[in-house]
Design a protein around this motif. Structure first.
Motif, PDB file in Angstrom:
ATOM      1  N   ALA A 280       0.826  -1.212   0.000  1.00 52.02           N
ATOM      2  CA  ALA A 280       0.000   0.000   0.000  1.00 52.02           C
ATOM      3  C   ALA A 280       0.857   1.257   0.000  1.00 52.02           C
ATOM      4  O   ALA A 280       0.522   2.250  -0.653  1.00 52.02           O
ATOM      5  CB  ALA A 280      -0.940  -0.006   1.200  1.00 52.02           C
ATOM      6  N   THR A 281       1.985   1.235   0.707  1.00 53.28           N
ATOM      7  CA  THR A 281       2.801   2.452   0.845  1.00 53.28           C
ATOM      8  C   THR A 281       3.697   2.721  -0.355  1.00 53.28           C
ATOM      9  O   THR A 281       4.224   3.823  -0.490  1.00 53.28           O
ATOM     10  CB  THR A 281       3.675   2.384   2.108  1.00 53.28           C
ATOM     11  OG1 THR A 281       4.447   1.173   2.098  1.00 53.28           O
ATOM     12  CG2 THR A 281       2.812   2.419   3.361  1.00 53.28           C
ATOM     13  N   ILE A 282       3.875   1.743  -1.260  1.00 53.39           N
ATOM     14  CA  ILE A 282       4.729   2.001  -2.437  1.00 53.39           C
ATOM     15  C   ILE A 282       3.917   2.478  -3.640  1.00 53.39           C
ATOM     16  O   ILE A 282       4.501   2.848  -4.667  1.00 53.39           O
ATOM     17  CB  ILE A 282       5.546   0.750  -2.844  1.00 53.39           C
ATOM     18  CG1 ILE A 282       4.626  -0.356  -3.382  1.00 53.39           C
ATOM     19  CG2 ILE A 282       6.403   0.262  -1.695  1.00 53.39           C
ATOM     20  CD1 ILE A 282       5.377  -1.502  -4.019  1.00 53.39           C
ATOM     21  N   ILE A 283       2.588   2.520  -3.537  1.00 54.76           N
ATOM     22  CA  ILE A 283       1.755   2.916  -4.679  1.00 54.76           C
ATOM     23  C   ILE A 283       2.114   4.302  -5.218  1.00 54.76           C
ATOM     24  O   ILE A 283       2.208   4.482  -6.436  1.00 54.76           O
ATOM     25  CB  ILE A 283       0.253   2.837  -4.311  1.00 54.76           C
ATOM     26  CG1 ILE A 283      -0.163   1.359  -4.174  1.00 54.76           C
ATOM     27  CG2 ILE A 283      -0.612   3.530  -5.355  1.00 54.76           C
ATOM     28  CD1 ILE A 283      -1.600   1.159  -3.749  1.00 54.76           C
TER      29      ILE A 283
ATOM     30  N   LYS B  10      13.826   1.310   5.835  1.00 56.09           N
ATOM     31  CA  LYS B  10      14.309   2.507   6.504  1.00 56.09           C
ATOM     32  C   LYS B  10      13.278   3.041   7.492  1.00 56.09           C
ATOM     33  O   LYS B  10      12.111   2.653   7.460  1.00 56.09           O
ATOM     34  CB  LYS B  10      14.656   3.578   5.467  1.00 56.09           C
ATOM     35  CG  LYS B  10      15.836   3.221   4.574  1.00 56.09           C
ATOM     36  CD  LYS B  10      16.103   4.331   3.561  1.00 56.09           C
ATOM     37  CE  LYS B  10      17.276   3.983   2.650  1.00 56.09           C
ATOM     38  NZ  LYS B  10      17.517   5.029   1.631  1.00 56.09           N
ATOM     39  N   LYS B  11      13.737   3.977   8.313  1.00 55.80           N
ATOM     40  CA  LYS B  11      12.906   4.516   9.384  1.00 55.80           C
ATOM     41  C   LYS B  11      11.629   5.150   8.851  1.00 55.80           C
ATOM     42  O   LYS B  11      10.535   4.935   9.386  1.00 55.80           O
ATOM     43  CB  LYS B  11      13.711   5.530  10.192  1.00 55.80           C
ATOM     44  CG  LYS B  11      12.938   6.117  11.370  1.00 55.80           C
ATOM     45  CD  LYS B  11      13.805   7.111  12.140  1.00 55.80           C
ATOM     46  CE  LYS B  11      13.030   7.727  13.300  1.00 55.80           C
ATOM     47  NZ  LYS B  11      13.855   8.709  14.063  1.00 55.80           N
ATOM     48  N   PHE B  12      11.737   5.952   7.784  1.00 55.72           N
ATOM     49  CA  PHE B  12      10.552   6.653   7.293  1.00 55.72           C
ATOM     50  C   PHE B  12       9.507   5.669   6.769  1.00 55.72           C
ATOM     51  O   PHE B  12       8.307   5.897   6.885  1.00 55.72           O
ATOM     52  CB  PHE B  12      10.936   7.679   6.214  1.00 55.72           C
ATOM     53  CG  PHE B  12      11.167   7.119   4.843  1.00 55.72           C
ATOM     54  CD1 PHE B  12      10.116   6.941   3.959  1.00 55.72           C
ATOM     55  CD2 PHE B  12      12.447   6.780   4.427  1.00 55.72           C
ATOM     56  CE1 PHE B  12      10.331   6.438   2.686  1.00 55.72           C
ATOM     57  CE2 PHE B  12      12.670   6.281   3.160  1.00 55.72           C
ATOM     58  CZ  PHE B  12      11.608   6.104   2.284  1.00 55.72           C
ATOM     59  N   ALA B  13       9.959   4.535   6.179  1.00 53.99           N
ATOM     60  CA  ALA B  13       9.026   3.534   5.671  1.00 53.99           C
ATOM     61  C   ALA B  13       8.271   2.874   6.823  1.00 53.99           C
ATOM     62  O   ALA B  13       7.050   2.654   6.741  1.00 53.99           O
ATOM     63  CB  ALA B  13       9.777   2.484   4.857  1.00 53.99           C
ATOM     64  N   LEU B  14       8.974   2.581   7.902  1.00 51.31           N
ATOM     65  CA  LEU B  14       8.333   1.979   9.070  1.00 51.31           C
ATOM     66  C   LEU B  14       7.374   2.961   9.731  1.00 51.31           C
ATOM     67  O   LEU B  14       6.303   2.565  10.235  1.00 51.31           O
ATOM     68  CB  LEU B  14       9.398   1.530  10.075  1.00 51.31           C
ATOM     69  CG  LEU B  14      10.330   0.406   9.578  1.00 51.31           C
ATOM     70  CD1 LEU B  14      11.432   0.140  10.601  1.00 51.31           C
ATOM     71  CD2 LEU B  14       9.536  -0.874   9.309  1.00 51.31           C
TER      72      LEU B  14
END
Length: 641
Positions: A559-562, A579-583
């Motif tokens: 969902a977050t890579i869309i 990475k931190k921002f992705a988490l």
């Protein structure tokens, strides 16, 4: 009384006798001022009065000390209202110019006008706020007083040289006599020549005009320099401007009139990918300027073919800057609206036919000191509205199998079959509920309930874009993304966005497809990575799974890579860990879904374990190398509406 009369007579006699001496002194002061303030040499070889109210000058030039000549005039004769001069007002009565030019020359070092464009520093103390009405009235009055009621111009030119790109307007004839203006203008730009005609009624003293502008040889008028400077192509058959009223009324400045244009063609890469053609457009305007505000009154009207709408604009400087916009379209036949759409701007609507009527109203208001109170209301009232024949975008195809080809930089990508014939096609029922909830949460939480648009999202998007003075955030729904992908292109033009809005409205309001079908198509066509289209390919590419087997953690990641699917590898560090921002993004979405009760705490079991890519995507990750710098998305892109 006799003494006053004697004083005026004696004064007039002395003025007549010494008028040329006074003229020489005025010219001398002007020469000194030009040298001191603007580093320019003003030369007037001959100047003298003819009678008491006419001045004749010969061989005039204005040239910067470092730069090309700005003005040169062979002969100039002008008259003025003598009695107005006595009250401190210069009002030109007649003007004749024979030979000369005004030119603007720009080089890599600057232009010959630079000295006049530099702003002067404000004197100390508090600057008084500008009274808009008073300022424009004074400026207009001075300008109109400088326009003669009788004019004869021959052999005068306006020249532009922008780093070698040359444009020249030669006024071979320009006359104003008995309020009738007639002109012939030769326009030359890069070896291309046009002949223009500007003619009609012009009464500068009563502030009224009615002018027609067209090509002298019945061809189109093509505005020079604009295409070179702004990459904007413009051409039109004729244009008309009418001014009916201009002046102060009860402390407000009013400007009433009309402007129309016939067979307009414009082209700019930010507007559309092809020429935009408007057969006939007219604006009946009523501008009102107050002490601290400027508005286009709602009595104004815009006409495109049979379509009429009433606009309202407001800019105010009271208690912070306020910007307001209203647009009202009264009850209108749907077909009249479609016919009025500019060709080239709405290519997918050409050939479309509709029955029924509709009315529309838009209200927008923003105050910089109260940004959270922004008003944005868009209301369309249909009346038996129905599409009877589609144009290039046949929205009905979404209900059956079709071929989808993504467009990347204008190039069609490999064909994707959206239907059971494609082994990677995945029905909605076979897509993990976790993925459905994660994507809806991140992309469009109210998709199942809204009608294609989210007013609150638009409001927050507009407010942020105004605050940052740039396009920092959009408000695209899944419906809008679907229409953009299936029926339009990814080009970033005004045309594509306007078509997207109208097609979404038709798709949703006409109930052409169910929400479930729309969501299913969306999952099967969107890009999930480099040359990865549809959730069937994505689940295999990242995790070697079928979509129904995706875990909550894997669904969060997808969902977050869309928004940036081709850059998925930058979400991982050199140890192949997120990475931190992705988490942080995933944690934010998780908490959001828990608050909405879309998931339970039990659904998050194993969530803390590192994400493991097992498919072909694993080979794209960098190992034991310095991380590529990647800007971290802001969490406020995931806003709860």
């Amino acid at each position: 009384m006799i003494s006053l009369l004697s004083f005026l007579v004696i004064g007039s006699i002395l003025l007549f006798i010494f008028r040329n001496v006074l003229l020489d002194q005025v010219i001398e002061k002007a020469v000194i001022k030009m040298q001191r303030d603007y580093q320019c040499n003003l030369v007037i070889k001959e100047a003298q009065f003819e009678g008491l109210d006419h001045i004749y000058m010969k061989a005039i030039s204005l040239k910067p000390m470092q730069g090309d000549t700005i003005v040169t005039i062979g002969e100039l004769k002008t008259g003025f209202n003598f009695w107005k001069i006595l009250t401190g007002t210069l009002q030109v009565t007649d003007l004749s110019i024979n030979r000369g030019y005004i030119q603007w020359v720009k080089t890599a070092e600057g232009s010959n006008f630079d000295a006049f464009l530099k702003s002067k520093k404000e004197a100390g103390g508090t600057k008084k706020a500008t009274d808009y009405a008073d300022f424009v009235n004074r400026l207009t009055t001075r300008f109109l007083n400088l326009i003669p009621t009788q004019m004869q111009v021959e052999g005068f030119a306006l020249k532009v040289n922008d780093k070698g790109h040359q444009t020249q307007l030669d006024f071979t004839q320009l006359t104003l006599n008995n309020n009738q203006l007639e002109s012939q203008i030769k326009v030359a730009e890069n070896n291309k020549t046009q002949w223009w005609r500007l003619a009609g009624f012009a009464d500068p003293r009563n502030r009224k005009t009615d002018l027609l502008f067209k090509n002298l040889h019945h061809d189109t008028v093509q505005l020079p320099f604009i295409q070179h400077q702004f990459h904007l192509k413009t051409a039109f058959k004729s244009a008309r401007f009418q001014l009916k009223n201009l002046g102060m009324e009860q402390g407000e400045f009013h400007a009433n009139g009309m402007a129309s244009i016939h067979k307009l063609i414009i082209n700019h890469p930010k507007i559309a990918s092809k020429d935009v053609a408007i057969q006939q457009a007219q604006v009946d305007f009523h501008w009102i300027l107050g002490e601290r505000q400027i508005q286009l009154d709602s009595n104004s009207q815009i006409t495109l073919g049979k379509l009429k709408c009433r606009p309202y604009l407001l800019y105010a400087q009271e208690k912070g800057k306020t910007i307001a916009l209203q647009l009202k379209i009264p009850k209108t036949k749907a077909q009249d609206f479609i016919t009025a759409l500019p060709k080239g701007l709405f290519s997918h609507f050409e050939g479309m036919q509709a029955s029924g009527n509709f009315s529309y109203q838009l209200d927008f208001k923003f105050n910089e000191q109260q940004p959270n109170d922004l008003v944005f209301e868009s209301k369309l009232q249909p009346e038996n509205l129905k599409i009877t024949h589609y144009g290039a975008a046949d929205l009905r195809k979404i209900n059956s199998g079709f071929i989808y080809r993504a467009i990347e930089n204008g190039i069609a990508q490999r064909p994707i079959i959206v239907g059971p014939e494609n082994l990677m096609y995945t029905p909605l029922s076979a897509i993990s509920p976790y993925l459905q909830k994660c994507v809806l949460t991140s992309e469009d939480p109210s998709f199942m309930h809204h009608s294609g648009f989210i007013s609150e999202a638009f409001k927050q998007s507009i407010a942020k874009n105004i605050r940052t003075k740039k396009f920092a955030r959009g408000a695209s729904t899944i419906s809008m993304q679907l229409v953009k992908n299936v029926f339009l292109t990814r080009e970033k033009t005004l045309s594509r966005k306007l078509e997207e809005i109208l097609l979404v409205y038709i798709l949703e309001k006409q109930r052409i497809a169910t929400k479930e079908r729309m969501l299913e198509v969306y999952f099967n066509i969107i890009e999930w990575g480099p040359n990865v289209y549809g959730i069937g390919e994505a689940a295999q590419y990242y995790f070697q799974k079928k979509p129904e087997a995706l875990t909550f953690k894997e669904s969060l990641y997808l969902a977050t890579i869309i928004p940036k699917p081709k850059g998925f590898m930058y979400r991982f560090d050199s140890d192949r860990k997120e990475k931190k921002f992705a988490l942080q993004q995933q944690n934010f979405l998780t908490q959001l879904m828990l608050r909405r009760k879309w998931i339970t705490p039990e659904d998050t079991l194993g969530y803390s374990q590192p994400l493991q890519l097992t498919g072909e995507a694993l080979s794209r990750l960098k190992t034991k190398v310095a991380d590529t710098i990647q800007s971290e998305p802001l969490l406020d892109e995931f806003i709860e509406f």
